[in-house]
Design a protein around this motif. Structure first.
Motif, PDB file in Angstrom:
ATOM      1  N   VAL A  33       0.846  -1.199   0.000  1.00 35.17           N
ATOM      2  CA  VAL A  33       0.000   0.000   0.000  1.00 35.17           C
ATOM      3  C   VAL A  33       0.877   1.244   0.000  1.00 35.17           C
ATOM      4  O   VAL A  33       0.658   2.179  -0.776  1.00 35.17           O
ATOM      5  CB  VAL A  33      -0.972   0.001   1.210  1.00 35.17           C
ATOM      6  N   MET A  34       1.868   1.271   0.874  1.00 32.29           N
ATOM      7  CA  MET A  34       2.759   2.435   0.953  1.00 32.29           C
ATOM      8  C   MET A  34       3.508   2.650  -0.356  1.00 32.29           C
ATOM      9  O   MET A  34       3.710   3.775  -0.782  1.00 32.29           O
ATOM     10  CB  MET A  34       3.742   2.278   2.116  1.00 32.29           C
ATOM     11  N   GLU A  35       3.888   1.565  -1.007  1.00 31.04           N
ATOM     12  CA  GLU A  35       4.574   1.673  -2.294  1.00 31.04           C
ATOM     13  C   GLU A  35       3.647   2.285  -3.350  1.00 31.04           C
ATOM     14  O   GLU A  35       4.071   3.134  -4.136  1.00 31.04           O
ATOM     15  CB  GLU A  35       5.052   0.293  -2.751  1.00 31.04           C
ATOM     16  N   VAL A  44      -8.746  13.106   1.638  1.00 29.10           N
ATOM     17  CA  VAL A  44      -8.980  12.783   3.047  1.00 29.10           C
ATOM     18  C   VAL A  44     -10.477  12.744   3.324  1.00 29.10           C
ATOM     19  O   VAL A  44     -11.235  13.589   2.849  1.00 29.10           O
ATOM     20  CB  VAL A  44      -8.306  13.835   3.960  1.00 29.10           C
ATOM     21  N   ASP A  45     -10.894  11.761   4.088  1.00 25.90           N
ATOM     22  CA  ASP A  45     -12.268  11.687   4.580  1.00 25.90           C
ATOM     23  C   ASP A  45     -12.352  12.631   5.770  1.00 25.90           C
ATOM     24  O   ASP A  45     -11.735  12.391   6.809  1.00 25.90           O
ATOM     25  CB  ASP A  45     -12.605  10.259   4.995  1.00 25.90           C
ATOM     26  N   PHE A  54      -4.616  10.856   9.424  1.00 25.73           N
ATOM     27  CA  PHE A  54      -5.646  11.160   8.435  1.00 25.73           C
ATOM     28  C   PHE A  54      -6.306   9.869   7.982  1.00 25.73           C
ATOM     29  O   PHE A  54      -5.621   8.887   7.726  1.00 25.73           O
ATOM     30  CB  PHE A  54      -5.016  11.850   7.212  1.00 25.73           C
ATOM     31  N   ASN A  55      -7.616   9.893   7.853  1.00 24.37           N
ATOM     32  CA  ASN A  55      -8.347   8.800   7.220  1.00 24.37           C
ATOM     33  C   ASN A  55      -8.569   9.219   5.777  1.00 24.37           C
ATOM     34  O   ASN A  55      -9.094  10.294   5.519  1.00 24.37           O
ATOM     35  CB  ASN A  55      -9.697   8.561   7.897  1.00 24.37           C
ATOM     36  N   THR A  56      -8.174   8.359   4.845  1.00 25.58           N
ATOM     37  CA  THR A  56      -8.384   8.697   3.442  1.00 25.58           C
ATOM     38  C   THR A  56      -9.736   8.165   2.983  1.00 25.58           C
ATOM     39  O   THR A  56     -10.318   7.288   3.612  1.00 25.58           O
ATOM     40  CB  THR A  56      -7.295   8.086   2.536  1.00 25.58           C
ATOM     41  N   LYS A  57     -10.174   8.686   1.876  1.00 24.77           N
ATOM     42  CA  LYS A  57     -11.310   8.087   1.184  1.00 24.77           C
ATOM     43  C   LYS A  57     -10.755   6.876   0.431  1.00 24.77           C
ATOM     44  O   LYS A  57      -9.539   6.726   0.318  1.00 24.77           O
ATOM     45  CB  LYS A  57     -11.940   9.105   0.243  1.00 24.77           C
ATOM     46  N   PRO A  58     -11.625   6.002  -0.076  1.00 26.27           N
ATOM     47  CA  PRO A  58     -11.111   4.864  -0.846  1.00 26.27           C
ATOM     48  C   PRO A  58     -10.169   5.330  -1.962  1.00 26.27           C
ATOM     49  O   PRO A  58     -10.387   6.381  -2.569  1.00 26.27           O
ATOM     50  CB  PRO A  58     -12.376   4.226  -1.417  1.00 26.27           C
ATOM     51  N   GLY A  66     -11.214   3.435   2.936  1.00 22.28           N
ATOM     52  CA  GLY A  66     -10.136   4.352   3.263  1.00 22.28           C
ATOM     53  C   GLY A  66      -9.097   3.703   4.154  1.00 22.28           C
ATOM     54  O   GLY A  66      -9.347   2.663   4.765  1.00 22.28           O
ATOM     55  N   ILE A  67      -7.936   4.300   4.206  1.00 23.73           N
ATOM     56  CA  ILE A  67      -6.871   3.820   5.090  1.00 23.73           C
ATOM     57  C   ILE A  67      -6.458   4.955   6.009  1.00 23.73           C
ATOM     58  O   ILE A  67      -6.707   6.125   5.726  1.00 23.73           O
ATOM     59  CB  ILE A  67      -5.654   3.300   4.293  1.00 23.73           C
TER      60      ILE A  67
END
Length: 121
Positions: A33-35, A44-45, A54-58, A66-67
């Motif tokens: 994922v990081m790569e 960002v969500d 930060f929570n991201t959106k999908p 999200g992650i």
């Protein structure tokens, strides 16, 4: 609101998850994922705000949900809506002011999300 992920996010993740003896205890999935998101700008969500994460959106092709991205992996924050807002530790809500809680009226329980000097846009 968006965040730009640092270009060396994968290397940072590996270093963060390797002990002093060189034993890696990270997760291969998170390494991938990081790569994939390294150097990218992701949305960002803003439903729930945090000071140091930060929570991201999908993210298409990366995560259907999200992650959570920790602040140290973020190069910059774009259109940061957290400025002037705070988390109230008394009522556990987000206040639209960093001077007085817009939910419970308290002034001495606020933790501003962003210090004025923290991010440049």
């Amino acid at each position: 609101m968006k965040i730009q992920i640092k270009k060396n996010a994968k290397e940072m993740y590996i270093a963060d998850n390797t002990d002093f003896e060189g034993n890696y205890f990270g997760n291969d999935q998170w390494e991938q994922v990081m790569e994939k998101i390294a150097g990218k700008v992701v949305e960002v969500d803003t439903e729930q705000l945090f000071k140091h994460e930060f929570n991201t959106k999908p993210i298409e092709g990366v995560a259907e949900e999200g992650i959570r991205v920790m602040e140290e992996y973020v190069e910059k924050v774009i259109d940061d809506i957290r400025k002037g807002k705070a988390h109230c530790e008394f009522c556990n809500e987000t206040s639209d002011s960093d001077k007085v809680c817009t939910n419970c009226g308290r002034i001495d329980y606020l933790e501003p999300f962003v210090d004025e000097y923290e991010y440049e846009e």
